[in-house]
Design a protein around this motif. Structure first.
Motif, short mmCIF file in Angstrom:
data_model
loop_
_atom_site.label_atom_id
_atom_site.label_comp_id
_atom_site.label_asym_id
_atom_site.label_seq_id
_atom_site.Cartn_x
_atom_site.Cartn_y
_atom_site.Cartn_z
N HIS A 268 0.82 -1.22 0.00
CA HIS A 268 0.00 0.00 0.00
C HIS A 268 0.85 1.27 0.00
O HIS A 268 0.34 2.36 0.23
CB HIS A 268 -0.94 -0.01 1.20
CG HIS A 268 -2.02 -1.04 1.10
ND1 HIS A 268 -3.22 -0.81 0.46
CD2 HIS A 268 -2.07 -2.34 1.53
CE1 HIS A 268 -3.97 -1.90 0.51
NE2 HIS A 268 -3.30 -2.84 1.16
N GLU A 297 -13.99 4.62 12.30
CA GLU A 297 -13.97 3.49 11.36
C GLU A 297 -13.58 2.18 12.03
O GLU A 297 -13.50 1.14 11.37
CB GLU A 297 -13.00 3.79 10.22
CG GLU A 297 -13.38 4.98 9.35
CD GLU A 297 -14.57 4.69 8.44
OE1 GLU A 297 -14.85 3.50 8.20
OE2 GLU A 297 -15.22 5.65 7.99
N PHE A 299 -10.66 1.71 14.21
CA PHE A 299 -9.23 1.48 14.40
C PHE A 299 -8.65 2.40 15.47
O PHE A 299 -8.93 3.61 15.47
CB PHE A 299 -8.47 1.70 13.09
CG PHE A 299 -8.86 0.78 11.99
CD1 PHE A 299 -8.33 -0.50 11.91
CD2 PHE A 299 -9.80 1.17 11.04
CE1 PHE A 299 -8.71 -1.36 10.89
CE2 PHE A 299 -10.17 0.32 10.02
CZ PHE A 299 -9.63 -0.96 9.95
N PRO A 323 -6.01 -9.77 7.25
CA PRO A 323 -7.30 -9.17 6.82
C PRO A 323 -7.58 -7.83 7.49
O PRO A 323 -8.09 -6.90 6.84
CB PRO A 323 -8.33 -10.23 7.23
CG PRO A 323 -7.57 -11.51 7.26
CD PRO A 323 -6.20 -11.14 7.75
N LYS A 324 -7.24 -7.70 8.77
CA LYS A 324 -7.48 -6.45 9.48
C LYS A 324 -6.53 -5.35 8.99
O LYS A 324 -6.92 -4.18 8.89
CB LYS A 324 -7.34 -6.65 10.98
CG LYS A 324 -8.47 -7.49 11.57
CD LYS A 324 -8.29 -7.70 13.07
CE LYS A 324 -9.44 -8.54 13.62
NZ LYS A 324 -9.27 -8.80 15.08
N GLU A 326 -5.24 -5.19 5.93
CA GLU A 326 -5.74 -4.80 4.61
C GLU A 326 -6.91 -3.84 4.74
O GLU A 326 -6.98 -2.82 4.03
CB GLU A 326 -6.18 -6.05 3.83
CG GLU A 326 -5.03 -6.94 3.36
CD GLU A 326 -4.32 -6.37 2.15
OE1 GLU A 326 -4.66 -5.24 1.70
OE2 GLU A 326 -3.40 -7.03 1.64
N ARG A 327 -7.79 -4.14 5.67
CA ARG A 327 -8.95 -3.28 5.90
C ARG A 327 -8.51 -1.89 6.38
O ARG A 327 -9.06 -0.87 5.96
CB ARG A 327 -9.88 -3.93 6.92
CG ARG A 327 -11.14 -3.14 7.20
CD ARG A 327 -12.00 -3.85 8.23
NE ARG A 327 -12.75 -2.91 9.04
CZ ARG A 327 -13.29 -3.19 10.21
NH1 ARG A 327 -13.15 -4.40 10.71
NH2 ARG A 327 -13.96 -2.28 10.89
N PHE A 328 -7.48 -1.86 7.23
CA PHE A 328 -6.99 -0.59 7.74
C PHE A 328 -6.44 0.28 6.61
O PHE A 328 -6.77 1.47 6.51
CB PHE A 328 -5.89 -0.81 8.78
CG PHE A 328 -5.12 0.44 9.12
CD1 PHE A 328 -5.68 1.41 9.94
CD2 PHE A 328 -3.85 0.66 8.61
CE1 PHE A 328 -4.99 2.59 10.24
CE2 PHE A 328 -3.15 1.83 8.91
CZ PHE A 328 -3.72 2.79 9.72
N LYS A 330 -7.00 0.16 3.42
CA LYS A 330 -8.07 0.58 2.51
C LYS A 330 -8.88 1.72 3.13
O LYS A 330 -9.28 2.66 2.43
CB LYS A 330 -8.96 -0.61 2.17
CG LYS A 330 -8.28 -1.62 1.26
CD LYS A 330 -9.15 -2.84 1.02
CE LYS A 330 -8.40 -3.86 0.14
NZ LYS A 330 -9.19 -5.11 -0.03
N THR A 331 -9.09 1.64 4.44
CA THR A 331 -9.78 2.73 5.14
C THR A 331 -8.95 4.00 5.11
O THR A 331 -9.47 5.11 4.91
CB THR A 331 -10.06 2.33 6.60
OG1 THR A 331 -10.86 1.13 6.62
CG2 THR A 331 -10.78 3.42 7.36
N LYS A 334 -9.21 5.56 1.76
CA LYS A 334 -10.53 6.17 1.58
C LYS A 334 -10.60 7.53 2.28
O LYS A 334 -11.08 8.52 1.71
CB LYS A 334 -11.61 5.24 2.14
CG LYS A 334 -13.02 5.78 2.02
CD LYS A 334 -14.03 4.82 2.64
CE LYS A 334 -13.95 4.84 4.14
NZ LYS A 334 -15.01 4.01 4.78
#
Length: 338
Positions: A268, A297, A299, A323-324, A326-328, A330-331, A334
């Motif tokens: 990222h 969000e 975190f 997975p967490k 990756e989610r972070f 992406k957040t 955003k």
């Protein structure tokens, strides 16, 4: 808050949540006639739980001896207050931990700072002093997340300096066996003192100092934080012992876990040598706003501001599952687009 994904704590390997380690530590402590040290180590607070862990650490890290101490803060205070004497020089990396900066005010020797990770600046300053010299560095620097430069260690070694390495953020994170920069750089332990903490990768609380036997014996009889503090908690040491053995046994698995987290950050666009990822902001207002938006969000991240750091930053600890993470990221992307 427990519902937030924790990217703020220094529990790098998530061992503070391990029920099996907790139960094993309870069993280790259960056979003792008392469950607290009750006094300083030099009175009668020294316990076989302390002794067994010290022997394990010394053997595992290839040092002559070890001593446990109440915290990393006390460890730096003990080393800086006790070791440099009048006529000695203590050279400290400019980004060394605040506990060392404070502890340096207690030393009887001369204290100077060299530019962060700058081997040339260190070499220049080493040449100006003929008596005994100490060089203090961190394995992984707690705010920037970068590793001590190998050239800095080489310069200190070649000058015959005693090297103090604070491995608080590197033990359990780097090296083939996750033993920190000694492991990573394959360093020998001659003229080296290693300070490690138990409240980070080992998921407990407390600290330890590793060195040759003569230095450890000197500290036992000279370092005020050892002499005048109650000995470390028996449960915390028992828990750390179980955790350290667990990391040693499953070092391959944990190393892959660390490598995966660093790789996700790199994917990222964020580069780091450790599990500490600083993301800089223009102002205190903006970094605090980013922290609050990330909390909404789901975190939890640290918002570090001056004077702790020169530039405000989110201090992200890459300690969660892929997975967490990756989610972070992406957040984060955003929110940045907004």
């Amino acid at each position: 808050p427990p519902h937030l994904i924790d990217l703020a704590s220094n529990d790098y390997l998530r061992l503070a949540h391990d029920r099996k380690l907790f139960n094993a530590a309870i069993l280790r402590l259960a056979g003792s006639p008392s469950y607290a040290p009750k006094a300083s180590q030099l009175v009668n607070g020294y316990h076989e739980i302390h002794r067994d862990f010290e022997r394990f650490l010394a053997r595992k890290n290839g040092f002559g001896a070890a001593i446990v101490i109440g915290s990393g803060f006390l460890g730096n205070l003990a080393l800086f207050e006790a070791l440099p004497r009048r006529g000695d020089l203590l050279l400290i990396d400019s980004e060394y931990h605040a506990s060392g900066i404070l502890a340096a005010k207690t030393t009887q020797g001369e204290v100077r700072f060299f530019e962060h990770n700058n081997a040339d600046d260190l070499r220049r300053q080493l040449k100006t002093h003929a008596n005994r010299t100490f060089v203090a560095v961190e394995g992984i620097y707690s705010m920037s997340g970068d590793m001590v430069a190998q050239d800095v260690l080489i310069e200190a070694k070649e000058a015959g300096a005693v090297i103090i390495i604070d491995e608080a953020h590197s033990c359990g994170v780097i090296g083939h066996s996750l033993d920190g920069v000694f492991d990573y750089y394959s360093l020998d332990t001659v003229n080296v003192v290693k300070l490690g903490t138990l409240g980070k990768a080992y998921g407990s609380y407390g600290a330890y100092i590793l060195a040759n036997r003569s230095i450890i014996e000197f500290l036992v009889n000279r370092a005020k934080p050892i002499i005048y503090s109650t000995a470390p908690s028996l449960f915390d040491i028992a828990y750390a012992h179980e955790a350290a053995q667990h990391v040693h046994t499953f070092s391959f698995r944990f190393r892959k876990q660390v490598e995966k987290a660093i790789a996700i950050a790199a994917k990222h666009g964020y580069q780091t040598e450790s599990l500490i990822l600083p993301i800089e902001f223009e102002s205190n207002r903006k970094v605090m706003s980013a922290q609050k938006r990330l909390m909404k969000e789901g975190f939890l991240v640290g918002a570090i501001r001056p004077p702790t750091v020169s530039t405000p930053q989110l201090r992200v600890i890459l300690r969660e599952t892929p997975p967490k993470l990756e989610r972070f990221f992406k957040t984060l992307e955003k929110l940045a687009n907004k």
